[in-house]
Design an enzyme around this catalytic site. Structure first.
Site: not given
Ligand code: SF4
Length: 686
Positions: A25, A173
């Site tokens: 996170m 990504y």
């Protein structure tokens, strides 16, 4: 019984004590000017609560790959010091920690340090709706340089004391951009066919492995399904998993979806456990290629260990990664282990204080646990200060948070609530299909207050008769919440007009045509409820079917393919005077809410002036001056709230010091994240 969960598992040479991984996170704590103290405290509290292996938020291997202004970059000594401190703190507490090696590619947001305002890098110059930029296509030198940067990052992780690394290769990504035909339009050694599209992830893994040697665990987070048109086809995903296993990955974590996906993946509308199927497919592909011993980690949208147990028992997944549930409750593992899962603060998948903030620079926290990210400011241990006696007036979210905080600090607390149930406005949301976990939050508070010996007096409206008792208190938290606002509108007193609270309480009493005046989060929740009929929340299979995603390869389009659920035959209109419908709902969730309302045929009107309510509906004037009737059997007012603060006068009379929290402090755009944070702060301040 959580027998599958509480078995150790080997990842390379690392023995993980149980099957739950705390997933990566980004916290916006990574680059604070505190030497890493807040980050270390955040992780330490999770280890103390039973987290086994923690994966950090992504650390950029190169400045150009940073996800935004709050991301750490590995060649920055300040960030390295923070990471060193965090790793040491985790070890001191008895935990294990892996550093996530990250490159955002075309998802690097404007303001990313190190880019000097230049466009982000990507395999090809394909516009990103997420970063709203056209990236620069990488040169071959930039590609090989980035491969080397991942290797340097892995070495750095080893030197900093980490137990493992995770290579971030999913969620759209950079690495994932190389595998997807959508974003890799190259025709050279790094793209052009399936084998060349896989080259970048495999080279990165080989370089990382070579840098750290055979004994250091390397996890690779790959995309199980990109969920974008022209994303990585399933056959290429399976082939990539096999190649990564062959190239020395010690575990494959399987993520799902991109920021640009038309399919929600982590919102409350997504049934828990939906995405495990992609990790299971990866495991089967590995087995078929004789790599079945490589552990596979399922992720996305689990919030209870019982769900993990179920998936693990299926045998096609070795571990389950959970991220947000550790924000919501640092002790989720230990509480579940000891059989007290009802005491877990469940993540309700609202995303309001976590994912929505992670796109900016505000510190990530949690709606149901406002201490998250603020562990040093608000220590969990009892206060060394003298113990006092406090009253909390109001048992909505703010009051409940204040009460449990005061009690945890060791004070004697009493709660007074005028309604017959605790939970306030939050209870309303719990009625919306898919939001049943909201009710669990209220139940958890009731249980915790019971354990802390805090009496909750329901149906007790504080008045003059209570002054003598209030005078004996050391302080009071006033959290009396809000009442619905009634606008000054002709026809407002007609019998078929009600406020939103009444509509939530008895949706069956409303007729087949309903007009909602107001277009914020309460209105959209109500619209969802009123068009759901009696249908319960979707199962994972129903959810996937609603997106034509019953089997790989995923059918395209993946946008909503089914109309209103059974029983949702109401004709509904939501109208707003100005601004967008759903304003106030966080960006990661609003589009899902709007898509759902459109799929249900809800009519959305903005920029209207309300002229009057009649027996036949609402007369409105549109921007062009056209006057028309929005026909309705019932009209519901969702036109905001007003603070309930009458009790303040009683408190003044009693002469008792008090702090105000939640809607009683500020009724503008009701905000549950703010309410719980205010409850916490009020309890510490009083
Ligand atoms: Fe879960 Fe909401 Fe907390 Fe995020 S803010 S961790 S989604 S409960």
């Amino acid at each position: 019984m959580l027998d599958q969960v509480f078995r150790p598992c080997a990842i390379g040479g690392l023995t993980v004590p149980h099957r739950i991984v705390m997933g990566a996170m980004h916290l916006n704590l990574e680059t604070l000017d505190d030497g890493g103290a807040a980050l270390a405290a955040f992780y330490t509290e999770r280890v103390r609560g039973g987290a086994g292996l923690i994966v950090t938020g992504g650390s950029a291997v190169d400045p150009a790959g940073s996800g935004g202004p709050g991301y750490g970059v590995l060649d920055d000594e300040k960030h390295r010091s923070a990471l060193r401190l965090a790793a040491r703190a985790v070890h001191d507490a008895g935990g294990l920690i892996a550093l996530q090696l990250f490159h955002a590619g075309r998802y690097a947001l404007p303001g990313t340090p190190g880019t000097d305002g230049a466009a982000p890098l990507a395999p090809s110059a394909v516009y990103s709706r997420f970063s709203r930029t056209v990236p620069r296509a990488m040169t071959v030198e930039q590609i090989t340089g980035t491969v080397a940067a991942f290797a340097r990052g892995a070495e750095g992780a080893y030197e900093l004391g980490f137990d493992a690394v995770e290579v971030m290769g999913s969620e759209g990504y950079l690495i994932n951009q190389f595998t997807a035909p959508l974003t890799n339009r190259r025709d050279d050694a790094w793209g052009g066919d399936a084998g060349r599209r896989r080259r970048f992830p495999v080279e990165v893994l080989r370089a990382v492995r070579a840098a750290v040697g055979p004994g250091f665990p390397v996890l690779f987070r790959m995309s199980g399904a990109d969920l974008v048109a022209d994303g990585t086809p399933w056959e290429e995903t399976a082939a990539l998993a096999v190649e990564l296993a062959g190239a020395g990955a010690d575990a494959l974590a399987v993520g799902v979806g991109w920021h640009e996906s038309p399919v929600p993946t982590v919102q409350a509308q997504v049934p828990a456990g939906t995405w495990a199927v992609y990790a299971q497919r990866v495991k089967r592909a590995l087995r078929a290629a004789d790599h079945g011993t490589v552990p596979v980690i399922a992720s996305n949208r689990f919030n209870r260990l019982a769900q993990a147990e179920e998936v693990l028992a299926g045998g096609d997944v070795d571990l389950v990664a959970m991220a947000r549930p550790f924000l919501a409750d640092p002790a989720i593992v230990d509480k579940s282990r000891t059989g007290s899962s009802a005491s877990v603060d469940l993540c309700i998948a609202c995303n309001e204080a976590c994912i929505d903030r992670s796109f900016g620079t505000e510190r990530v926290s949690c709606l149901v646990n406002p201490r998250a990210g603020h562990e040093r400011e608000f220590p969990a241990r009892p206060s060394p200060a003298p113990r006092g006696r406090y009253a909390v007036i109001g048992a909505g979210l703010a009051g409940l948070e204040a009460a449990r905080t005061l009690a945890r600090l060791g004070h004697k607390v009493e709660v007074y609530e005028a309604a017959d149930e605790p939970g306030g406005q939050f209870r309303l949301a719990a009625r919306v299909p898919g939001k049943a976990d909201f009710a669990a939050t209220v139940r958890q508070r009731e249980q915790e207050l019971g354990h802390l010996n805090v009496p909750v007096y329901l149906g007790h409206r504080i008045g003059a008769r209570d002054v003598p008792v209030l005078r004996t208190m050391d302080g009071v938290v006033l959290a009396t919440g809000v009442r619905p606002h009634r606008p000054d509108l002709p026809g407002i007193d007609l019998p078929h007009v009600s406020d939103y609270a009444r509509a939530f309480a008895d949706p069956g009493a409303l007729g087949p045509r309903v007009a909602i005046i107001g277009g914020g989060g309460i209105a959209t929740d109500l619209a969802h409820l009123l068009t759901s009929g009696s249908s319960p929340a979707l199962t994972p299979e129903e959810f996937l079917a609603s997106r034509a995603m019953t089997a790989p390869p995923e059918a395209v389009p993946m946008s909503r393919t089914t109309a209103a659920p059974a029983g949702g035959s109401r004709q509904l209109t939501v109208m707003r005077r100005s601004g967008r419908i759903g304003t106030g709902i966080g960006p990661s969730t609003r589009w899902v809410v709007m898509e759902e309302l459109r799929a249900r045929g809800v009519r959305l009107l903005t920029d209207v002036t309300y002229e009057e309510i009649t027996r036949d509906g609402v007369v409105v004037v549109e921007t062009g001056g056209e006057r028309r009737l929005v026909a309705a059997d019932h009209v519901v007012l969702a036109t905001g709230q007003e603070s309930r603060r009458e009790v303040a006068a009683v408190l003044h009379r009693a002469g008792v010091p008090f702090e105000t929290a939640g809607g009683a402090a500020d009724a503008r755009s009701l905000n549950a994240v703010r309410a719980t944070a205010q409850g916490l702060r009020a309890a510490h301040r009083i």
